[in-house]
Design a protein around this motif. Structure first.
Motif, PDB file in Angstrom:
ATOM      1  N   LYS A   6       0.823  -1.209   0.000  1.00 59.57           N
ATOM      2  CA  LYS A   6       0.000   0.000   0.000  1.00 59.57           C
ATOM      3  C   LYS A   6       0.853   1.252   0.000  1.00 59.57           C
ATOM      4  O   LYS A   6       0.552   2.243  -0.684  1.00 59.57           O
ATOM      5  CB  LYS A   6      -0.941  -0.002   1.207  1.00 59.57           C
ATOM      6  CG  LYS A   6      -2.016  -1.068   1.126  1.00 59.57           C
ATOM      7  CD  LYS A   6      -2.952  -0.974   2.332  1.00 59.57           C
ATOM      8  CE  LYS A   6      -4.063  -2.026   2.270  1.00 59.57           C
ATOM      9  NZ  LYS A   6      -4.985  -1.949   3.419  1.00 59.57           N
ATOM     10  N   ILE A   7       1.923   1.226   0.773  1.00 52.58           N
ATOM     11  CA  ILE A   7       2.801   2.398   0.814  1.00 52.58           C
ATOM     12  C   ILE A   7       3.428   2.629  -0.557  1.00 52.58           C
ATOM     13  O   ILE A   7       3.541   3.747  -1.045  1.00 52.58           O
ATOM     14  CB  ILE A   7       3.890   2.212   1.899  1.00 52.58           C
ATOM     15  CG1 ILE A   7       3.240   2.159   3.294  1.00 52.58           C
ATOM     16  CG2 ILE A   7       4.928   3.321   1.834  1.00 52.58           C
ATOM     17  CD1 ILE A   7       4.216   1.793   4.430  1.00 52.58           C
ATOM     18  N   GLY A   8       3.838   1.565  -1.186  1.00 53.50           N
ATOM     19  CA  GLY A   8       4.421   1.689  -2.521  1.00 53.50           C
ATOM     20  C   GLY A   8       3.419   2.235  -3.525  1.00 53.50           C
ATOM     21  O   GLY A   8       3.729   3.026  -4.400  1.00 53.50           O
ATOM     22  N   GLY A   9       2.128   1.743  -3.382  1.00 51.84           N
ATOM     23  CA  GLY A   9       1.082   2.249  -4.309  1.00 51.84           C
ATOM     24  C   GLY A   9       0.813   3.737  -4.121  1.00 51.84           C
ATOM     25  O   GLY A   9       0.622   4.477  -5.077  1.00 51.84           O
ATOM     26  N   ILE A  10       0.826   4.172  -2.831  1.00 51.56           N
ATOM     27  CA  ILE A  10       0.564   5.609  -2.564  1.00 51.56           C
ATOM     28  C   ILE A  10       1.687   6.458  -3.126  1.00 51.56           C
ATOM     29  O   ILE A  10       1.456   7.509  -3.741  1.00 51.56           O
ATOM     30  CB  ILE A  10       0.388   5.824  -1.055  1.00 51.56           C
ATOM     31  CG1 ILE A  10      -0.877   5.109  -0.559  1.00 51.56           C
ATOM     32  CG2 ILE A  10       0.327   7.301  -0.713  1.00 51.56           C
ATOM     33  CD1 ILE A  10      -1.038   5.096   0.974  1.00 51.56           C
ATOM     34  N   ILE A  11       2.915   6.003  -2.906  1.00 49.09           N
ATOM     35  CA  ILE A  11       4.058   6.784  -3.405  1.00 49.09           C
ATOM     36  C   ILE A  11       4.038   6.835  -4.919  1.00 49.09           C
ATOM     37  O   ILE A  11       4.284   7.878  -5.548  1.00 49.09           O
ATOM     38  CB  ILE A  11       5.367   6.166  -2.874  1.00 49.09           C
ATOM     39  CG1 ILE A  11       5.450   6.330  -1.342  1.00 49.09           C
ATOM     40  CG2 ILE A  11       6.578   6.824  -3.522  1.00 49.09           C
ATOM     41  CD1 ILE A  11       6.625   5.589  -0.705  1.00 49.09           C
ATOM     42  N   GLY A  12       3.747   5.676  -5.554  1.00 52.62           N
ATOM     43  CA  GLY A  12       3.688   5.655  -7.026  1.00 52.62           C
ATOM     44  C   GLY A  12       2.588   6.583  -7.559  1.00 52.62           C
ATOM     45  O   GLY A  12       2.763   7.272  -8.553  1.00 52.62           O
ATOM     46  N   THR A  13       1.435   6.560  -6.881  1.00 53.58           N
ATOM     47  CA  THR A  13       0.332   7.434  -7.324  1.00 53.58           C
ATOM     48  C   THR A  13       0.697   8.908  -7.198  1.00 53.58           C
ATOM     49  O   THR A  13       0.395   9.750  -8.060  1.00 53.58           O
ATOM     50  CB  THR A  13      -0.927   7.141  -6.511  1.00 53.58           C
ATOM     51  OG1 THR A  13      -1.269   5.748  -6.658  1.00 53.58           O
ATOM     52  CG2 THR A  13      -2.088   7.984  -6.954  1.00 53.58           C
ATOM     53  N   ALA A  14       1.382   9.256  -6.076  1.00 54.56           N
ATOM     54  CA  ALA A  14       1.767  10.661  -5.878  1.00 54.56           C
ATOM     55  C   ALA A  14       2.744  11.106  -6.943  1.00 54.56           C
ATOM     56  O   ALA A  14       2.652  12.224  -7.499  1.00 54.56           O
ATOM     57  CB  ALA A  14       2.354  10.813  -4.476  1.00 54.56           C
ATOM     58  N   ILE A  15       3.722  10.217  -7.226  1.00 55.20           N
ATOM     59  CA  ILE A  15       4.700  10.590  -8.265  1.00 55.20           C
ATOM     60  C   ILE A  15       4.006  10.776  -9.608  1.00 55.20           C
ATOM     61  O   ILE A  15       4.302  11.706 -10.368  1.00 55.20           O
ATOM     62  CB  ILE A  15       5.809   9.509  -8.326  1.00 55.20           C
ATOM     63  CG1 ILE A  15       6.636   9.512  -7.014  1.00 55.20           C
ATOM     64  CG2 ILE A  15       6.734   9.729  -9.529  1.00 55.20           C
ATOM     65  CD1 ILE A  15       7.622   8.340  -6.906  1.00 55.20           C
ATOM     66  N   PHE A  16       3.053   9.872  -9.922  1.00 55.82           N
ATOM     67  CA  PHE A  16       2.335   9.985 -11.208  1.00 55.82           C
ATOM     68  C   PHE A  16       1.554  11.305 -11.301  1.00 55.82           C
ATOM     69  O   PHE A  16       1.517  11.965 -12.337  1.00 55.82           O
ATOM     70  CB  PHE A  16       1.408   8.764 -11.351  1.00 55.82           C
ATOM     71  CG  PHE A  16       0.558   8.817 -12.567  1.00 55.82           C
ATOM     72  CD1 PHE A  16       1.109   8.497 -13.820  1.00 55.82           C
ATOM     73  CD2 PHE A  16      -0.781   9.187 -12.491  1.00 55.82           C
ATOM     74  CE1 PHE A  16       0.313   8.553 -14.938  1.00 55.82           C
ATOM     75  CE2 PHE A  16      -1.555   9.235 -13.614  1.00 55.82           C
ATOM     76  CZ  PHE A  16      -1.023   8.923 -14.851  1.00 55.82           C
ATOM     77  N   MET A  17       0.904  11.687 -10.215  1.00 58.50           N
ATOM     78  CA  MET A  17       0.130  12.934 -10.217  1.00 58.50           C
ATOM     79  C   MET A  17       1.019  14.143 -10.399  1.00 58.50           C
ATOM     80  O   MET A  17       0.667  15.106 -11.099  1.00 58.50           O
ATOM     81  CB  MET A  17      -0.658  13.030  -8.910  1.00 58.50           C
ATOM     82  CG  MET A  17      -1.742  11.980  -8.750  1.00 58.50           C
ATOM     83  SD  MET A  17      -3.013  12.147 -10.002  1.00 58.50           S
ATOM     84  CE  MET A  17      -3.715  13.695  -9.536  1.00 58.50           C
ATOM     85  N   ILE A  18       2.226  14.083  -9.749  1.00 58.82           N
ATOM     86  CA  ILE A  18       3.138  15.230  -9.906  1.00 58.82           C
ATOM     87  C   ILE A  18       3.612  15.353 -11.347  1.00 58.82           C
ATOM     88  O   ILE A  18       3.666  16.450 -11.929  1.00 58.82           O
ATOM     89  CB  ILE A  18       4.319  15.078  -8.951  1.00 58.82           C
ATOM     90  CG1 ILE A  18       3.829  15.234  -7.482  1.00 58.82           C
ATOM     91  CG2 ILE A  18       5.409  16.101  -9.221  1.00 58.82           C
ATOM     92  CD1 ILE A  18       4.888  14.896  -6.443  1.00 58.82           C
TER      93      ILE A  18
END
Length: 258
Positions: A6-18
């Protein structure tokens, strides 16, 4: 419980949004200004209502005329202003025309009066000249007072300068009727004037003159001679007749300067 996935998914999603935000910021939201020569939509209105052909005539650039330069205002120059609006006063013009007409009429009346006065003076001088030559040279004198000339009065009718006389001499015409006991009354001759006065008369059966007026044939403008002729005619008596009708006639008085 948060797992590593889950932590990896959140970080990946944040990077994608940026990354997506950065892409949109530098691509979609960048304003591109069109070149200056392509601004607006060109519309050709033409120069005539009807034309034929496929070749567009060259466009003639219209150069606007330069506007005149307005000199700067100088406080030393006087301002041109209009404080009152000119109007046409019709009534004042009519009043001025009436005043001029009245002045012109008065001027003509004065000229006419002056002309008549000069004519009267010339006539009197001519009468005096004729009278002075009736009895020879003017150096001779006749009379019982003093001075030179021939003594006389305007009421005299003698031919030798008598200082008294019986006035004008008259004649009458009344259809054969005769005068009364007093005869033809003579008018008083008290002015230095001459002429003939014809008086129209109306006589009643008793011989009284009941109406008088100046008649045709009168050639003197003297009001005094006319009044004296009318007075003398009214005082004259004629013979009485046996009739019920009035009778009309004339009395003629001749005033002569002697």
């Amino acid at each position: 419980m948060i797992t590593r996935e889950k932590i990896g998914g959140i970080i990946g999603t944040a990077i994608f949004m940026i990354l997506l935000f950065l892409i949109l910021l530098f691509s979609v939201f960048t304003l591109s200004f069109p070149p200056e020569e392509l601004e607006g939509i060109p519309v050709m209105f033409g120069t005539t209502e009807d034309a034929f052909g496929i070749v567009e005539p060259p466009i003639t650039e219209i150069t606007p005329a330069p506007s005149p330069e307005i000199p700067p205002y100088s406080p030393a120059e006087p301002l041109i202003t209009q404080t009152t609006e000119p109007t046409i006063d019709v009534e004042a013009q009519r009043e001025e025309e009436r005043r001029r007409a009245q002045l012109e009429a008065e001027r003509r009346a004065r000229e006419e009066a002056e002309r008549r006065r000069k004519e009267e003076e010339a006539r009197k001088r001519e009468i005096n000249r004729q009278m002075s030559g009736l009895f020879g040279e003017s150096s001779e004198s006749r009379g019982n007072t003093e001075g030179e000339g021939t003594q006389g009065v305007s009421t005299g009718n003698a031919t030798q300068g008598s200082p008294s006389g019986n006035g004008g001499i008259g004649s009458y015409d009344l259809g054969g009727r005769s005068l009364g006991s007093g005869g033809l009354i003579q008018p008083r001759y008290t002015v230095n004037d001459y002429g003939t006065v014809v008086v129209n008369i109306t006589v009643d059966p008793a011989g009284n003159v009941i109406h008088t007026e100046i008649g045709r044939g009168t050639n003197t403008p003297s009001a005094t001679l006319r009044e004296e002729a009318l007075r003398a005619a009214r005082s004259t008596k004629f013979n009485a007749i046996n009739s019920a009708n009035n009778q009309q006639g004339t009395i003629t008085y001749r005033f002569n300067l002697n």
